[in-house]
Design a protein around this motif. Structure first.
Motif, PDB file in Angstrom:
ATOM      1  N   LEU A 171       1.000  -1.020  -0.324  1.00 24.81           N
ATOM      2  CA  LEU A 171      -0.558   0.239  -0.037  1.00 24.81           C
ATOM      3  C   LEU A 171       0.799   1.551   0.354  1.00 24.81           C
ATOM      4  CD1 LEU A 171      -2.818  -0.951   2.872  1.00 24.81           C
ATOM      5  CD2 LEU A 171      -2.608  -1.117   0.230  1.00 24.81           C
ATOM      6  N   GLY A 172       1.733   0.684  -0.089  1.00 29.23           N
ATOM      7  CA  GLY A 172       2.809   2.180  -0.207  1.00 29.23           C
ATOM      8  C   GLY A 172       2.669   3.170  -1.794  1.00 29.23           C
ATOM      9  N   LYS A 173       1.532   3.174  -2.234  1.00 37.16           N
ATOM     10  CA  LYS A 173       1.576   3.954  -3.497  1.00 37.16           C
ATOM     11  C   LYS A 173       0.832   5.640  -2.983  1.00 37.16           C
ATOM     12  CE  LYS A 173       1.143   0.896  -7.216  1.00 37.16           C
ATOM     13  NZ  LYS A 173       0.060   0.121  -7.702  1.00 37.16           N
ATOM     14  N   GLU A 174       1.446   6.358  -2.991  1.00 37.36           N
ATOM     15  CA  GLU A 174       0.540   8.119  -2.635  1.00 37.36           C
ATOM     16  C   GLU A 174      -1.180   7.905  -2.943  1.00 37.36           C
ATOM     17  OE1 GLU A 174       1.150  10.770  -1.471  1.00 37.36           O
ATOM     18  OE2 GLU A 174       2.676   9.477  -1.377  1.00 37.36           O
ATOM     19  N   ILE A 175      -2.096   7.027  -3.590  1.00 41.76           N
ATOM     20  CA  ILE A 175      -3.300   7.163  -3.518  1.00 41.76           C
ATOM     21  C   ILE A 175      -3.883   6.438  -2.162  1.00 41.76           C
ATOM     22  CG2 ILE A 175      -3.372   4.991  -4.715  1.00 41.76           C
ATOM     23  CD1 ILE A 175      -5.642   5.760  -5.734  1.00 41.76           C
ATOM     24  N   TYR A 176      -3.115   5.969  -1.164  1.00 41.88           N
ATOM     25  CA  TYR A 176      -3.676   4.916  -0.553  1.00 41.88           C
ATOM     26  C   TYR A 176      -2.853   6.009   0.606  1.00 41.88           C
ATOM     27  CZ  TYR A 176      -4.161   1.245  -3.241  1.00 41.88           C
ATOM     28  OH  TYR A 176      -5.149  -0.057  -4.113  1.00 41.88           O
ATOM     29  N   LYS A 177      -1.842   6.850   0.941  1.00 39.77           N
ATOM     30  CA  LYS A 177      -1.765   7.590   1.973  1.00 39.77           C
ATOM     31  C   LYS A 177      -3.106   8.547   2.762  1.00 39.77           C
ATOM     32  CE  LYS A 177       1.991   5.864   1.366  1.00 39.77           C
ATOM     33  NZ  LYS A 177       2.755   5.288   3.040  1.00 39.77           N
ATOM     34  N   ARG A 178      -3.250   8.097   3.714  1.00 31.38           N
ATOM     35  CA  ARG A 178      -4.567   8.864   4.823  1.00 31.38           C
ATOM     36  C   ARG A 178      -3.414  10.214   4.847  1.00 31.38           C
ATOM     37  NH1 ARG A 178      -8.855   8.291   5.649  1.00 31.38           N
ATOM     38  NH2 ARG A 178      -8.617   6.173   6.092  1.00 31.38           N
ATOM     39  N   GLU A 179      -4.313  11.640   3.971  1.00 25.06           N
ATOM     40  CA  GLU A 179      -3.992  13.145   4.618  1.00 25.06           C
ATOM     41  C   GLU A 179      -4.635  13.149   5.757  1.00 25.06           C
ATOM     42  OE1 GLU A 179      -2.671  14.932   2.098  1.00 25.06           O
ATOM     43  OE2 GLU A 179      -2.526  12.579   1.112  1.00 25.06           O
ATOM     44  N   ASP A 180      -5.757  13.238   6.316  1.00 23.69           N
ATOM     45  CA  ASP A 180      -5.671  13.627   7.456  1.00 23.69           C
ATOM     46  C   ASP A 180      -6.227  12.915   8.406  1.00 23.69           C
ATOM     47  OD1 ASP A 180      -6.454  15.400   9.907  1.00 23.69           O
ATOM     48  OD2 ASP A 180      -8.042  16.218   7.948  1.00 23.69           O
ATOM     49  N   ARG A 181      -5.597  12.387   9.770  1.00 25.88           N
ATOM     50  CA  ARG A 181      -5.636  10.762  10.995  1.00 25.88           C
ATOM     51  C   ARG A 181      -6.780  11.617  11.077  1.00 25.88           C
ATOM     52  NH1 ARG A 181      -0.380   8.076  12.076  1.00 25.88           N
ATOM     53  NH2 ARG A 181      -1.301   8.178  14.267  1.00 25.88           N
ATOM     54  N   LYS A 182      -7.037  13.034  11.652  1.00 33.63           N
ATOM     55  CA  LYS A 182      -8.144  13.682  12.390  1.00 33.63           C
ATOM     56  C   LYS A 182      -9.135  13.240  12.155  1.00 33.63           C
ATOM     57  CE  LYS A 182      -5.402  17.421  13.494  1.00 33.63           C
ATOM     58  NZ  LYS A 182      -5.668  19.426  12.537  1.00 33.63           N
ATOM     59  N   LEU A 183      -9.369  13.142  10.783  1.00 33.17           N
ATOM     60  CA  LEU A 183     -11.119  12.494  10.202  1.00 33.17           C
ATOM     61  C   LEU A 183     -10.887  10.972  10.590  1.00 33.17           C
ATOM     62  CD1 LEU A 183     -10.764  13.469   6.288  1.00 33.17           C
ATOM     63  CD2 LEU A 183     -12.301  14.474   8.411  1.00 33.17           C
ATOM     64  N   VAL A 184     -10.231  10.127  10.933  1.00 31.23           N
ATOM     65  CA  VAL A 184      -9.731   8.631  11.633  1.00 31.23           C
ATOM     66  C   VAL A 184     -10.285   8.899  13.191  1.00 31.23           C
ATOM     67  CG1 VAL A 184      -9.030   6.627  12.275  1.00 31.23           C
ATOM     68  CG2 VAL A 184      -9.059   7.937   9.928  1.00 31.23           C
TER      69      VAL A 184
END
Length: 142
Positions: free
Chosen positions: A12-25
């Protein structure tokens, strides 16, 4: 100890899978009223979905992204099927079945709506994976 399976970042190292905002979780977990395992939280803090792998034939939803997500399906299942607060619906329905995480035990279940949903609610359904960590290992084959 690593809370996520070895090699998961390779997959899952591709940029498309990177979480932008952890606060949403964190906000979604608060709205859902659950305290999920460290593995579950770390997975969704790091990665945004949804995900599709051939090893487990279900679409693994993101917790907040997209219209159809863990949060929305969990609230639907609570309202329509009487699922208690501890359960999170992890997947789209596939062949009349869903993946469900018990946030208290960290077990993951494959639940069909031909009687297994009733067994789950009675605490009589056997888990498919003993933990969310084991589920991730199977799902992503890592």
């Amino acid at each position: 100890m690593n809370v996520l399976p070895h090699r998961l970042d390779e997959i899952l190292g591709k940029e498309i899978y990177k979480r932008e905002d952890r606060k949403l979780v964190k906000s979604a977990l608060i709205r859902l009223g659950v305290d999920a395992s460290d593995t579950f939280q770390e997975f969704y803090y790091q990665y945004a979905g949804s995900f599709w792998e051939e090893h487990v034939p279900f679409e693994l939803l993101d917790i907040v992204d997209d219209e159809n997500n863990i949060e929305s399906y969990t609230f639907i299942s609570r309202k329509e099927y009487g699922f208690p607060k501890q359960y999170l619906v992890l997947s789209e329905m596939s062949a009349n079945a869903i993946l469900v995480l018990d946030t208290i035990t960290d077990k993951v279940y494959t639940v069909n709506f031909e009687g297994e949903d009733e067994l789950l609610l009675k605490g009589e359904l056997k888990e498919t994976w003993a933990s969310f960590f084991e589920f991730l290992r199977a799902y992503f084959n890592c």
